[in-house]
Design a protein around this motif. Structure first.
Motif, short mmCIF file in Angstrom:
data_model
loop_
_atom_site.label_atom_id
_atom_site.label_comp_id
_atom_site.label_asym_id
_atom_site.label_seq_id
_atom_site.Cartn_x
_atom_site.Cartn_y
_atom_site.Cartn_z
N SER A 193 0.86 -1.19 0.00
CA SER A 193 0.00 0.00 0.00
C SER A 193 0.89 1.24 0.00
N THR A 194 0.29 2.40 -0.24
CA THR A 194 1.06 3.65 -0.21
C THR A 194 1.74 3.83 1.15
N GLN A 195 1.03 3.53 2.21
CA GLN A 195 1.60 3.66 3.55
C GLN A 195 2.77 2.70 3.73
N GLU A 196 2.63 1.48 3.23
CA GLU A 196 3.71 0.49 3.35
C GLU A 196 4.93 0.89 2.52
N LYS A 197 4.70 1.50 1.37
CA LYS A 197 5.82 1.97 0.54
C LYS A 197 6.57 3.09 1.25
N ASN A 198 5.85 3.96 1.93
CA ASN A 198 6.50 5.04 2.67
C ASN A 198 7.24 4.50 3.89
N THR A 199 6.70 3.45 4.50
CA THR A 199 7.40 2.79 5.61
C THR A 199 8.68 2.15 5.09
N LEU A 200 8.61 1.57 3.89
CA LEU A 200 9.80 0.98 3.27
C LEU A 200 10.88 2.03 3.07
N ILE A 201 10.51 3.20 2.59
CA ILE A 201 11.49 4.28 2.40
C ILE A 201 12.20 4.60 3.71
N ARG A 202 11.44 4.69 4.79
CA ARG A 202 12.03 5.01 6.10
C ARG A 202 12.97 3.89 6.57
N LYS A 203 12.58 2.64 6.32
CA LYS A 203 13.43 1.52 6.73
C LYS A 203 14.70 1.45 5.90
N VAL A 204 14.59 1.79 4.62
CA VAL A 204 15.77 1.83 3.76
C VAL A 204 16.75 2.89 4.26
N LEU A 205 16.23 4.06 4.59
CA LEU A 205 17.08 5.13 5.10
C LEU A 205 17.73 4.75 6.42
N LYS A 206 16.97 4.08 7.28
CA LYS A 206 17.51 3.64 8.57
C LYS A 206 18.65 2.64 8.37
N LYS A 207 18.45 1.67 7.47
CA LYS A 207 19.50 0.67 7.22
C LYS A 207 20.74 1.34 6.61
N SER A 208 20.52 2.33 5.77
CA SER A 208 21.66 2.98 5.11
C SER A 208 22.59 3.66 6.12
N LYS A 209 22.04 4.03 7.28
CA LYS A 209 22.87 4.68 8.30
C LYS A 209 23.93 3.72 8.85
N GLN A 210 23.70 2.41 8.68
CA GLN A 210 24.70 1.43 9.10
C GLN A 210 25.77 1.23 8.02
N MET A 211 25.48 1.70 6.81
CA MET A 211 26.34 1.42 5.65
C MET A 211 27.20 2.63 5.33
N THR A 212 27.96 3.09 6.33
CA THR A 212 28.78 4.29 6.17
C THR A 212 30.26 3.93 6.21
N TRP A 213 31.09 4.84 5.69
CA TRP A 213 32.53 4.61 5.76
C TRP A 213 33.04 4.70 7.20
N ASP A 214 32.38 5.49 8.03
CA ASP A 214 32.77 5.55 9.45
C ASP A 214 32.62 4.18 10.10
#
Length: 232
Positions: A193-214
């Motif tokens: 659903s649209t809400q689930e797609k927006n939740t996916l965006i937030r989860k993708v951004l959250k996971k990306s915070k672990q994928m840093t050069w630091d």
């Protein structure tokens, strides 16, 4: 390879490809990262019925463009677009689409896009999914780079970065390397659903915070500490 004491790979997939081929006493794995500049904008909430997908690639077969194009051709969706970004042979593309009778009007070959302009391009085109159906990718730097913008990825099981994703939670992982498996992942996205797609965006951004050069540097430091302890 016969003079290696300790090896470091960017994924378990890459590590396994060297099993028995080096003299390494121990083989470590640490995932790569991306530059998550604070100046980057991120993907806005999903609010339309468009399906915009892309693939960042400089080779055709190794990156699985044949699988991607064929799957896209079979996809029934009124507002679909596929952007192929990179040094992709137009001659190969036209020949392949003609051979398999794939309509090309919604497939855009952009050519290479400078790294400094890539994020703006992906966001301006409102890309929903980045797809990497690779036959072999030891990691796939484009995965954390696109995720840092809030773009979900569909990855083949032969992309090392898939080890960082939770399937159907912050991305999608193909069961096998074929069009049916890729099509299933795309359908899994479309069923949200649209809400689930927006939740996916937030989860993708959250996971990306672990994928840093630091974080990569911290993991490397721990590995070197362990190696120095072994050699004492």
């Amino acid at each position: 390879r016969q003079y290696i004491d300790y090896a470091i790979s960017c994924s378990n997939f890459a590590k396994d490809s060297y099993t028995g081929l080096t003299s390494a006493k121990e083989h470590f794995v640490t995932f790569l990262g991306a530059d998550l500049s604070s100046n980057f904008q991120t993907k806005k909430n999903k609010s339309d019925n468009n399906l915009h997908m892309c693939c960042l690639a400089n080779t055709e077969k190794r990156k699985g463009l044949d699988i991607l194009i064929k799957s896209f051709g079979k996809l029934e969706h009124t507002n679909k677009k596929l952007f192929l970004i990179g040094k992709i042979s137009k001659k190969w593309f036209i020949s392949y689409c003609e051979e398999y009778k794939i309509e090309v009007e919604n497939i855009i070959l952009t050519g290479p896009i400078p790294q400094q302009n890539l994020a703006d391009f992906l966001l301006n085109q409102e890309i929903d999914l980045h797809i990497l159906a690779s036959r072999f990718d030891s990691f796939g730097m484009v995965v954390p780079e696109t995720m840092s913008l809030g773009i979900a990825n569909i990855l083949s099981p032969f992309v090392g970065a898939s080890e960082m994703l939770e399937n159907n939670v912050d991305g999608f992982i193909m069961n096998s390397l074929n069009t049916a498996s890729l099509s299933l992942c795309i359908q899994n996205y479309l069923r949200l659903s649209t809400q689930e797609k927006n939740t996916l965006i937030r989860k993708v951004l959250k996971k990306s915070k672990q994928m840093t050069w630091d974080n990569y540097n911290k993991r490397i430091h721990l590995i070197f500490d362990k190696i120095s302890t072994i050699n004492k």
